[in-house]
Design a protein around this motif. Structure first.
Motif, PDB file in Angstrom:
ATOM      1  N   PHE A  30       0.860  -1.195   0.000  1.00 27.16           N
ATOM      2  CA  PHE A  30       0.000   0.000   0.000  1.00 27.16           C
ATOM      3  C   PHE A  30       0.892   1.241   0.000  1.00 27.16           C
ATOM      4  O   PHE A  30       2.003   1.225   0.539  1.00 27.16           O
ATOM      5  CB  PHE A  30      -0.831   0.073   1.283  1.00 27.16           C
ATOM      6  N   ARG A  31       0.313   2.310  -0.549  1.00 25.68           N
ATOM      7  CA  ARG A  31       0.978   3.618  -0.473  1.00 25.68           C
ATOM      8  C   ARG A  31      -0.085   4.624  -0.070  1.00 25.68           C
ATOM      9  O   ARG A  31      -1.120   4.746  -0.755  1.00 25.68           O
ATOM     10  CB  ARG A  31       1.540   3.939  -1.857  1.00 25.68           C
ATOM     11  N   LEU A  32       0.133   5.302   1.029  1.00 23.23           N
ATOM     12  CA  LEU A  32      -0.855   6.280   1.490  1.00 23.23           C
ATOM     13  C   LEU A  32      -0.340   7.683   1.190  1.00 23.23           C
ATOM     14  O   LEU A  32       0.720   8.077   1.695  1.00 23.23           O
ATOM     15  CB  LEU A  32      -1.104   6.147   2.998  1.00 23.23           C
ATOM     16  N   LEU A  33      -1.084   8.393   0.370  1.00 25.33           N
ATOM     17  CA  LEU A  33      -0.701   9.760   0.020  1.00 25.33           C
ATOM     18  C   LEU A  33      -1.478  10.746   0.892  1.00 25.33           C
ATOM     19  O   LEU A  33      -2.723  10.774   0.859  1.00 25.33           O
ATOM     20  CB  LEU A  33      -1.001  10.013  -1.466  1.00 25.33           C
ATOM     21  N   TYR A  34      -0.750  11.522   1.665  1.00 28.48           N
ATOM     22  CA  TYR A  34      -1.397  12.527   2.522  1.00 28.48           C
ATOM     23  C   TYR A  34      -0.357  13.596   2.866  1.00 28.48           C
ATOM     24  O   TYR A  34       0.842  13.391   2.706  1.00 28.48           O
ATOM     25  CB  TYR A  34      -1.950  11.871   3.809  1.00 28.48           C
ATOM     26  N   PHE A  35      -0.839  14.709   3.375  1.00 30.43           N
ATOM     27  CA  PHE A  35       0.083  15.772   3.794  1.00 30.43           C
ATOM     28  C   PHE A  35       0.881  15.290   5.008  1.00 30.43           C
ATOM     29  O   PHE A  35       0.425  14.410   5.742  1.00 30.43           O
ATOM     30  CB  PHE A  35      -0.707  17.047   4.110  1.00 30.43           C
ATOM     31  N   PRO A  36       2.067  15.882   5.250  1.00 25.74           N
ATOM     32  CA  PRO A  36       2.915  15.363   6.333  1.00 25.74           C
ATOM     33  C   PRO A  36       2.479  15.827   7.726  1.00 25.74           C
ATOM     34  O   PRO A  36       3.235  16.433   8.475  1.00 25.74           O
ATOM     35  CB  PRO A  36       4.310  15.909   5.962  1.00 25.74           C
ATOM     36  N   ASN A  54       2.604  -4.165   4.373  1.00 22.29           N
ATOM     37  CA  ASN A  54       3.764  -3.605   3.697  1.00 22.29           C
ATOM     38  C   ASN A  54       3.290  -2.268   3.102  1.00 22.29           C
ATOM     39  O   ASN A  54       2.573  -2.266   2.111  1.00 22.29           O
ATOM     40  CB  ASN A  54       4.203  -4.591   2.611  1.00 22.29           C
ATOM     41  N   TRP A  55       3.628  -1.160   3.759  1.00 22.50           N
ATOM     42  CA  TRP A  55       3.072   0.121   3.306  1.00 22.50           C
ATOM     43  C   TRP A  55       4.097   1.240   3.415  1.00 22.50           C
ATOM     44  O   TRP A  55       5.069   1.131   4.147  1.00 22.50           O
ATOM     45  CB  TRP A  55       1.832   0.488   4.121  1.00 22.50           C
ATOM     46  N   GLU A  56       3.851   2.275   2.649  1.00 22.80           N
ATOM     47  CA  GLU A  56       4.694   3.465   2.762  1.00 22.80           C
ATOM     48  C   GLU A  56       3.814   4.707   2.762  1.00 22.80           C
ATOM     49  O   GLU A  56       2.712   4.706   2.206  1.00 22.80           O
ATOM     50  CB  GLU A  56       5.724   3.531   1.629  1.00 22.80           C
ATOM     51  N   SER A  57       4.347   5.723   3.392  1.00 22.20           N
ATOM     52  CA  SER A  57       3.663   6.996   3.479  1.00 22.20           C
ATOM     53  C   SER A  57       4.267   7.907   2.424  1.00 22.20           C
ATOM     54  O   SER A  57       5.482   7.894   2.235  1.00 22.20           O
ATOM     55  CB  SER A  57       4.002   7.565   4.859  1.00 22.20           C
ATOM     56  N   ALA A  58       3.433   8.677   1.738  1.00 24.17           N
ATOM     57  CA  ALA A  58       3.970   9.627   0.765  1.00 24.17           C
ATOM     58  C   ALA A  58       3.251  10.954   0.927  1.00 24.17           C
ATOM     59  O   ALA A  58       2.112  10.998   1.396  1.00 24.17           O
ATOM     60  CB  ALA A  58       3.759   9.094  -0.646  1.00 24.17           C
ATOM     61  N   SER A  59       3.949  12.027   0.534  1.00 24.05           N
ATOM     62  CA  SER A  59       3.317  13.352   0.579  1.00 24.05           C
ATOM     63  C   SER A  59       3.452  13.992  -0.792  1.00 24.05           C
ATOM     64  O   SER A  59       4.407  13.699  -1.516  1.00 24.05           O
ATOM     65  CB  SER A  59       4.017  14.238   1.609  1.00 24.05           C
ATOM     66  N   PRO A  60       2.497  14.855  -1.150  1.00 24.35           N
ATOM     67  CA  PRO A  60       2.589  15.469  -2.476  1.00 24.35           C
ATOM     68  C   PRO A  60       3.842  16.329  -2.597  1.00 24.35           C
ATOM     69  O   PRO A  60       4.254  16.968  -1.627  1.00 24.35           O
ATOM     70  CB  PRO A  60       1.318  16.318  -2.571  1.00 24.35           C
ATOM     71  N   GLN A  61       4.431  16.316  -3.788  1.00 28.07           N
ATOM     72  CA  GLN A  61       5.609  17.153  -4.042  1.00 28.07           C
ATOM     73  C   GLN A  61       5.178  18.549  -4.455  1.00 28.07           C
ATOM     74  O   GLN A  61       5.786  19.543  -4.090  1.00 28.07           O
ATOM     75  CB  GLN A  61       6.469  16.542  -5.159  1.00 28.07           C
ATOM     76  N   CYS A  74      -8.629  15.891  -3.292  1.00 29.24           N
ATOM     77  CA  CYS A  74      -8.189  16.062  -1.898  1.00 29.24           C
ATOM     78  C   CYS A  74      -7.556  14.764  -1.400  1.00 29.24           C
ATOM     79  O   CYS A  74      -7.649  13.719  -2.053  1.00 29.24           O
ATOM     80  CB  CYS A  74      -9.346  16.501  -1.004  1.00 29.24           C
ATOM     81  N   LEU A  75      -6.910  14.874  -0.271  1.00 31.26           N
ATOM     82  CA  LEU A  75      -6.202  13.733   0.328  1.00 31.26           C
ATOM     83  C   LEU A  75      -6.873  13.384   1.650  1.00 31.26           C
ATOM     84  O   LEU A  75      -7.496  14.242   2.243  1.00 31.26           O
ATOM     85  CB  LEU A  75      -4.728  14.101   0.552  1.00 31.26           C
ATOM     86  N   PRO A  76      -6.755  12.121   2.099  1.00 29.39           N
ATOM     87  CA  PRO A  76      -5.856  11.067   1.648  1.00 29.39           C
ATOM     88  C   PRO A  76      -6.357  10.286   0.422  1.00 29.39           C
ATOM     89  O   PRO A  76      -7.542  10.241   0.123  1.00 29.39           O
ATOM     90  CB  PRO A  76      -5.819  10.122   2.866  1.00 29.39           C
ATOM     91  N   VAL A  77      -5.359   9.664  -0.246  1.00 29.34           N
ATOM     92  CA  VAL A  77      -5.602   8.705  -1.323  1.00 29.34           C
ATOM     93  C   VAL A  77      -4.797   7.450  -0.979  1.00 29.34           C
ATOM     94  O   VAL A  77      -3.639   7.544  -0.561  1.00 29.34           O
ATOM     95  CB  VAL A  77      -5.138   9.270  -2.688  1.00 29.34           C
ATOM     96  N   LEU A  78      -5.423   6.298  -1.146  1.00 27.46           N
ATOM     97  CA  LEU A  78      -4.719   5.036  -0.878  1.00 27.46           C
ATOM     98  C   LEU A  78      -4.512   4.272  -2.185  1.00 27.46           C
ATOM     99  O   LEU A  78      -5.474   4.040  -2.932  1.00 27.46           O
ATOM    100  CB  LEU A  78      -5.525   4.165   0.100  1.00 27.46           C
ATOM    101  N   PHE A  79      -3.263   3.897  -2.442  1.00 30.01           N
ATOM    102  CA  PHE A  79      -2.905   3.081  -3.609  1.00 30.01           C
ATOM    103  C   PHE A  79      -2.732   1.647  -3.103  1.00 30.01           C
ATOM    104  O   PHE A  79      -1.937   1.392  -2.186  1.00 30.01           O
ATOM    105  CB  PHE A  79      -1.596   3.570  -4.227  1.00 30.01           C
ATOM    106  N   ILE A  80      -3.473   0.733  -3.705  1.00 31.04           N
ATOM    107  CA  ILE A  80      -3.451  -0.669  -3.275  1.00 31.04           C
ATOM    108  C   ILE A  80      -2.818  -1.473  -4.417  1.00 31.04           C
ATOM    109  O   ILE A  80      -3.357  -1.496  -5.531  1.00 31.04           O
ATOM    110  CB  ILE A  80      -4.896  -1.169  -3.011  1.00 31.04           C
ATOM    111  N   ASN A  81      -1.679  -2.095  -4.151  1.00 30.61           N
ATOM    112  CA  ASN A  81      -0.886  -2.692  -5.236  1.00 30.61           C
ATOM    113  C   ASN A  81      -0.807  -4.208  -5.151  1.00 30.61           C
ATOM    114  O   ASN A  81      -0.662  -4.776  -4.067  1.00 30.61           O
ATOM    115  CB  ASN A  81       0.549  -2.161  -5.181  1.00 30.61           C
TER     116      ASN A  81
END
Ligand SMILES: N[C@@H](CCC(=O)N[C@@H](CS)C(=O)NCC(=O)O)C(=O)O
Length: 257
Positions: A30-36, A54-61, A74-81
């Motif tokens: 998983f990858r969770l996209l949200y502000f820090p 098995n996941w990682e946190s990400a923030s918008p660039q 808007c956030l959060p967005v979850l990517f399920i791989n």
């Protein structure tokens, strides 16, 4: 960059839902996209942690560029791989409900699930009310709305949740003797209060509710949660939450009447 590293929602709406459901049922990462900050991202981060995912946190660039590439802007967005396949979901409560169900945090039967949803919805409603009436309200009226929030909505929420927790035996859970989505969401609501510049006033009210304090201690002392909360990443999120809410309008500009 692989699809799992981008922050863009690339949902293939022509894929049959049964295929997408298979990815959601047996995800590899998983990858969770949200502000820090913690805020609306933290319950999902906690669920992923508790579930041992098995996941990682990400923030918008560059949020302004990325905003329109997310499902609802808007956030959060979850990517399920899973392999080279991916499902992208958004909306905080949809994400949290999916993760909680996936990790067995929605009780053992329809009654428990409904009650967990009820406690969860009650805490989510208080969060939304607080955000609208206090945090994101015009600074000139904040003192008044904060006083009203404390004496009415917060006092009422504390009283009723305390009663439900006591009725469940004051064992640090809302339902039975195990962790649920409601436990985790409520603890994040309490943490959110503690991050506010006037957090001490809110925590003073909560401190008079021993069953809510016990709930917080129980969730935070779970071994996986304890390890996560003491990680550098989680500590950084807590610090940046405090810094952000010291002046939320620094990031967005002040609202106009
Ligand atoms: N309805 C959405 C609202 C989410 C939301 O308001 N996200 C905020 C951060 S907490 C956001 O993305 N703000 C940036 C923006 O709207 O451009 C949900 O519940 O997920």
């Amino acid at each position: 960059m692989t699809h799992s590293q981008t922050n863009h929602a690339q949902v293939n709406r022509t894929t049959p839902s049964s295929e997408l459901a298979k990815i959601m049922a047996h995800p590899e990462s998983f990858r969770l996209l949200y502000f820090p900050v913690e805020a609306q991202g933290q319950t999902s981060r906690d669920l992923l942690t508790y579930g041992g995912a098995n996941w990682e946190s990400a923030s918008p660039q560059n949020w302004l560029e990325e905003k329109d590439k997310t499902p609802f802007g808007c956030l959060p967005v979850l990517f399920i791989n899973k392999g080279d396949k991916q499902v992208v979901i958004s909306e905080t409560h949809a994400v949290e409900n999916y993760l909680a169900k996936h990790f067995g945090l929605m009780g053992d039967n329809d009654y428990e699930e409904t009650m967990i949803r009820a406690f969860y919805c009650s805490s989510v409603s208080l969060f939304s009310n607080f955000q609208a009436s206090v945090v994101w309200n015009m600074p000139e009226v904040r003192e008044k709305t904060l006083a009203g929030f404390k004496s009415r909505q917060l006092a009422h929420w504390v009283k009723t949740h305390e009663r439900h927790l006591l009725e469940n035996g004051n064992n640090g859970h809302y339902i039975g003797n195990k962790m649920s989505l409601a436990d985790i969401r409520t603890v994040n609501l309490i943490r959110h209060f503690s991050f506010q510049p006037y957090g001490a006033e809110l925590m003073e009210i909560i401190s008079q509710a021993p069953a809510l304090i016990k709930l917080r201690e129980t969730v935070e002392s779970d071994p996986k949660m304890h390890q996560w909360k003491n990680s550098d990443e989680a500590k950084k999120l807590a610090d940046s939450s405090k810094a952000f809410f010291a002046n939320p309008f620094a990031a967005t500009g002040k609202p106009t009447a």
